[in-house]
Design a protein around this motif. Sequence first.
Motif, PDB file in Angstrom:
ATOM      1  N   ILE A  50     -10.785   2.541   4.190  1.00  0.00           N
ATOM      2  CA  ILE A  50      -9.849   2.182   3.119  1.00  0.00           C
ATOM      3  C   ILE A  50     -10.617   1.890   1.829  1.00  0.00           C
ATOM      4  CG2 ILE A  50      -8.230   0.409   2.337  1.00  0.00           C
ATOM      5  CD1 ILE A  50      -7.218   0.280   5.236  1.00  0.00           C
ATOM      6  N   ALA A  51     -11.732   1.155   1.922  1.00  0.00           N
ATOM      7  CA  ALA A  51     -12.527   0.831   0.733  1.00  0.00           C
ATOM      8  C   ALA A  51     -13.046   2.109   0.069  1.00  0.00           C
ATOM      9  CB  ALA A  51     -13.683  -0.087   1.105  1.00  0.00           C
ATOM     10  N   ASP A  52     -13.520   3.078   0.865  1.00  0.00           N
ATOM     11  CA  ASP A  52     -14.004   4.336   0.295  1.00  0.00           C
ATOM     12  C   ASP A  52     -12.878   5.116  -0.370  1.00  0.00           C
ATOM     13  OD1 ASP A  52     -16.569   3.733   1.141  1.00  0.00           O
ATOM     14  OD2 ASP A  52     -16.409   4.929   2.989  1.00  0.00           O
ATOM     15  N   ALA A  53     -11.697   5.164   0.263  1.00  0.00           N
ATOM     16  CA  ALA A  53     -10.564   5.897  -0.306  1.00  0.00           C
ATOM     17  C   ALA A  53     -10.114   5.273  -1.625  1.00  0.00           C
ATOM     18  CB  ALA A  53      -9.407   5.930   0.691  1.00  0.00           C
ATOM     19  N   VAL A  54     -10.111   3.952  -1.703  1.00  0.00           N
ATOM     20  CA  VAL A  54      -9.685   3.274  -2.929  1.00  0.00           C
ATOM     21  C   VAL A  54     -10.690   3.523  -4.053  1.00  0.00           C
ATOM     22  CG1 VAL A  54      -9.285   1.007  -3.971  1.00  0.00           C
ATOM     23  CG2 VAL A  54      -8.317   1.535  -1.748  1.00  0.00           C
ATOM     24  N   ARG A  55     -11.983   3.492  -3.745  1.00  0.00           N
ATOM     25  CA  ARG A  55     -13.006   3.707  -4.776  1.00  0.00           C
ATOM     26  C   ARG A  55     -12.966   5.129  -5.342  1.00  0.00           C
ATOM     27  NH1 ARG A  55     -16.650   0.488  -1.217  1.00  0.00           N
ATOM     28  NH2 ARG A  55     -16.761  -1.567  -2.180  1.00  0.00           N
ATOM     29  N   ARG A  56     -12.453   6.085  -4.580  1.00  0.00           N
ATOM     30  CA  ARG A  56     -12.354   7.469  -5.059  1.00  0.00           C
ATOM     31  C   ARG A  56     -11.194   7.679  -6.032  1.00  0.00           C
ATOM     32  NH1 ARG A  56     -14.088   8.960   0.408  1.00  0.00           N
ATOM     33  NH2 ARG A  56     -11.910   8.939   1.035  1.00  0.00           N
ATOM     34  N   CYS A  57     -10.306   6.706  -6.156  1.00  0.00           N
ATOM     35  CA  CYS A  57      -9.202   6.836  -7.126  1.00  0.00           C
ATOM     36  C   CYS A  57      -9.790   6.833  -8.543  1.00  0.00           C
ATOM     37  CB  CYS A  57      -8.197   5.700  -6.960  1.00  0.00           C
ATOM     38  SG  CYS A  57      -7.317   5.754  -5.403  1.00  0.00           S
ATOM     39  N   PRO A  58      -9.291   7.730  -9.449  1.00  0.00           N
ATOM     40  CA  PRO A  58      -9.919   7.899 -10.751  1.00  0.00           C
ATOM     41  C   PRO A  58      -9.895   6.663 -11.650  1.00  0.00           C
ATOM     42  CG  PRO A  58      -7.917   9.232 -10.591  1.00  0.00           C
ATOM     43  CD  PRO A  58      -8.165   8.637  -9.252  1.00  0.00           C
ATOM     44  N   ASP A  59      -8.894   5.852 -11.625  1.00  0.00           N
ATOM     45  CA  ASP A  59      -8.817   4.713 -12.540  1.00  0.00           C
ATOM     46  C   ASP A  59      -9.289   3.400 -11.910  1.00  0.00           C
ATOM     47  OD1 ASP A  59      -7.833   6.020 -14.865  1.00  0.00           O
ATOM     48  OD2 ASP A  59      -5.893   6.233 -13.859  1.00  0.00           O
ATOM     49  N   VAL A  60      -9.762   3.423 -10.674  1.00  0.00           N
ATOM     50  CA  VAL A  60     -10.267   2.216  -9.996  1.00  0.00           C
ATOM     51  C   VAL A  60     -11.759   2.097 -10.283  1.00  0.00           C
ATOM     52  CG1 VAL A  60     -10.667   1.117  -7.777  1.00  0.00           C
ATOM     53  CG2 VAL A  60      -8.508   2.265  -8.216  1.00  0.00           C
ATOM     54  N   VAL A  61     -12.151   0.977 -10.859  1.00  0.00           N
ATOM     55  CA  VAL A  61     -13.564   0.720 -11.144  1.00  0.00           C
ATOM     56  C   VAL A  61     -14.263   0.206  -9.879  1.00  0.00           C
ATOM     57  CG1 VAL A  61     -15.168  -0.639 -12.540  1.00  0.00           C
ATOM     58  CG2 VAL A  61     -13.073   0.250 -13.552  1.00  0.00           C
ATOM     59  N   ASP A  62     -13.644  -0.773  -9.221  1.00  0.00           N
ATOM     60  CA  ASP A  62     -14.232  -1.335  -7.992  1.00  0.00           C
ATOM     61  C   ASP A  62     -13.188  -2.172  -7.280  1.00  0.00           C
ATOM     62  OD1 ASP A  62     -16.134  -1.788  -6.070  1.00  0.00           O
ATOM     63  OD2 ASP A  62     -17.350  -3.166  -7.263  1.00  0.00           O
ATOM     64  N   PRO A 111      -0.499   3.045 -17.133  1.00  0.00           N
ATOM     65  CA  PRO A 111       0.343   1.943 -16.650  1.00  0.00           C
ATOM     66  C   PRO A 111      -0.141   1.475 -15.262  1.00  0.00           C
ATOM     67  CG  PRO A 111       1.699   3.724 -17.487  1.00  0.00           C
ATOM     68  CD  PRO A 111       0.289   4.227 -17.461  1.00  0.00           C
ATOM     69  N   LEU A 112      -0.176   0.156 -15.083  1.00  0.00           N
ATOM     70  CA  LEU A 112      -0.674  -0.428 -13.830  1.00  0.00           C
ATOM     71  C   LEU A 112       0.148  -0.025 -12.620  1.00  0.00           C
ATOM     72  CD1 LEU A 112      -1.715  -3.957 -15.122  1.00  0.00           C
ATOM     73  CD2 LEU A 112      -3.111  -1.923 -14.833  1.00  0.00           C
ATOM     74  N   PRO A 113       1.494   0.082 -12.688  1.00  0.00           N
ATOM     75  CA  PRO A 113       2.241   0.513 -11.508  1.00  0.00           C
ATOM     76  C   PRO A 113       1.857   1.925 -11.042  1.00  0.00           C
ATOM     77  CG  PRO A 113       3.726  -0.536 -13.060  1.00  0.00           C
ATOM     78  CD  PRO A 113       2.404  -0.393 -13.737  1.00  0.00           C
ATOM     79  N   GLU A 114       1.498   2.794 -11.980  1.00  0.00           N
ATOM     80  CA  GLU A 114       1.076   4.145 -11.586  1.00  0.00           C
ATOM     81  C   GLU A 114      -0.248   4.100 -10.829  1.00  0.00           C
ATOM     82  OE1 GLU A 114       0.861   6.878 -14.851  1.00  0.00           O
ATOM     83  OE2 GLU A 114       2.950   6.531 -15.438  1.00  0.00           O
ATOM     84  N   ILE A 115      -1.158   3.262 -11.290  1.00  0.00           N
ATOM     85  CA  ILE A 115      -2.455   3.138 -10.605  1.00  0.00           C
ATOM     86  C   ILE A 115      -2.238   2.556  -9.202  1.00  0.00           C
ATOM     87  CG2 ILE A 115      -4.721   2.030 -10.680  1.00  0.00           C
ATOM     88  CD1 ILE A 115      -4.497   2.092 -13.742  1.00  0.00           C
ATOM     89  N   ALA A 116      -1.351   1.558  -9.081  1.00  0.00           N
ATOM     90  CA  ALA A 116      -1.074   0.952  -7.774  1.00  0.00           C
ATOM     91  C   ALA A 116      -0.464   1.985  -6.832  1.00  0.00           C
ATOM     92  CB  ALA A 116      -0.156  -0.246  -7.931  1.00  0.00           C
ATOM     93  N   ASP A 117       0.456   2.848  -7.339  1.00  0.00           N
ATOM     94  CA  ASP A 117       1.040   3.902  -6.497  1.00  0.00           C
ATOM     95  C   ASP A 117      -0.027   4.906  -6.063  1.00  0.00           C
ATOM     96  OD1 ASP A 117       3.557   2.791  -6.601  1.00  0.00           O
ATOM     97  OD2 ASP A 117       4.210   4.027  -8.321  1.00  0.00           O
ATOM     98  N   GLU A 118      -0.963   5.201  -6.955  1.00  0.00           N
ATOM     99  CA  GLU A 118      -2.052   6.129  -6.633  1.00  0.00           C
ATOM    100  C   GLU A 118      -2.923   5.552  -5.507  1.00  0.00           C
ATOM    101  OE1 GLU A 118      -5.584   7.118  -9.409  1.00  0.00           O
ATOM    102  OE2 GLU A 118      -3.950   8.479  -9.963  1.00  0.00           O
ATOM    103  N   VAL A 119      -3.204   4.242  -5.556  1.00  0.00           N
ATOM    104  CA  VAL A 119      -4.009   3.586  -4.513  1.00  0.00           C
ATOM    105  C   VAL A 119      -3.247   3.604  -3.187  1.00  0.00           C
ATOM    106  CG1 VAL A 119      -4.976   1.368  -3.772  1.00  0.00           C
ATOM    107  CG2 VAL A 119      -5.328   2.159  -6.108  1.00  0.00           C
TER     108      VAL A 119
END
Length: 189
Positions: free
Chosen positions: A109-121, A160-168
């Motif tokens: 899960i940690a690796d998948a989340v870090r691969r999202c384009p707008d997630v820094v860490d 928008p933050l909700p879009e990033i959360a949906d992407e995660v």
Amino acid sequence: MTAGSGRRTAAPANNPGDPAHRPPTPAHGSEHPKHPTPATVMPAHKPEHPVHPPATQAPAGAVPAQRPRAPARRTAATPGETASPPREEPAAAAEREPAGREAGLAHGIADAVRRCPDVVDLSGGPFGTVATYLPGERVPGVALHEDGIEISVVVRLGRPLPEIADEVRAAVAPLADDLPVNVHIGGLT
């Protein structure tokens, strides 16, 4: 020699117990000294009970009593036997298996989340409570619960933050096994 008696008397001996021959005590405005002198120290306390009773000796030729010993453990196989590995308790094996599965899931899960384009860490949250605790390590930003998965991330500003959360959530969905995924924005950069 005293006058008229014809006898000689001895001069008094220098006796420290004799009040006439005691050394003078310093007078500091009172008759009693502040610190006791050796003559005024209380006598030593004598114990009423003996410290140790006398030891009794065993008669000559007697064997001293010994404490019984536990049976020796076998560490190697005796001739004719084959050594088998120690059996593992079923409970210990069952405990270790979920920990390995949990470690793989948390790291995946940690690796998948870090691969999202707008997630820094990943972020442990304000008090570092969003984490998975494994034997010998800690995976911050991913908390696995029985009723869901909690993820805390630091994201880039711009979308928008909700879009990033949906992407995660979409990135984690294949690993989540139909558990709800709660995404917290732990920080912005």
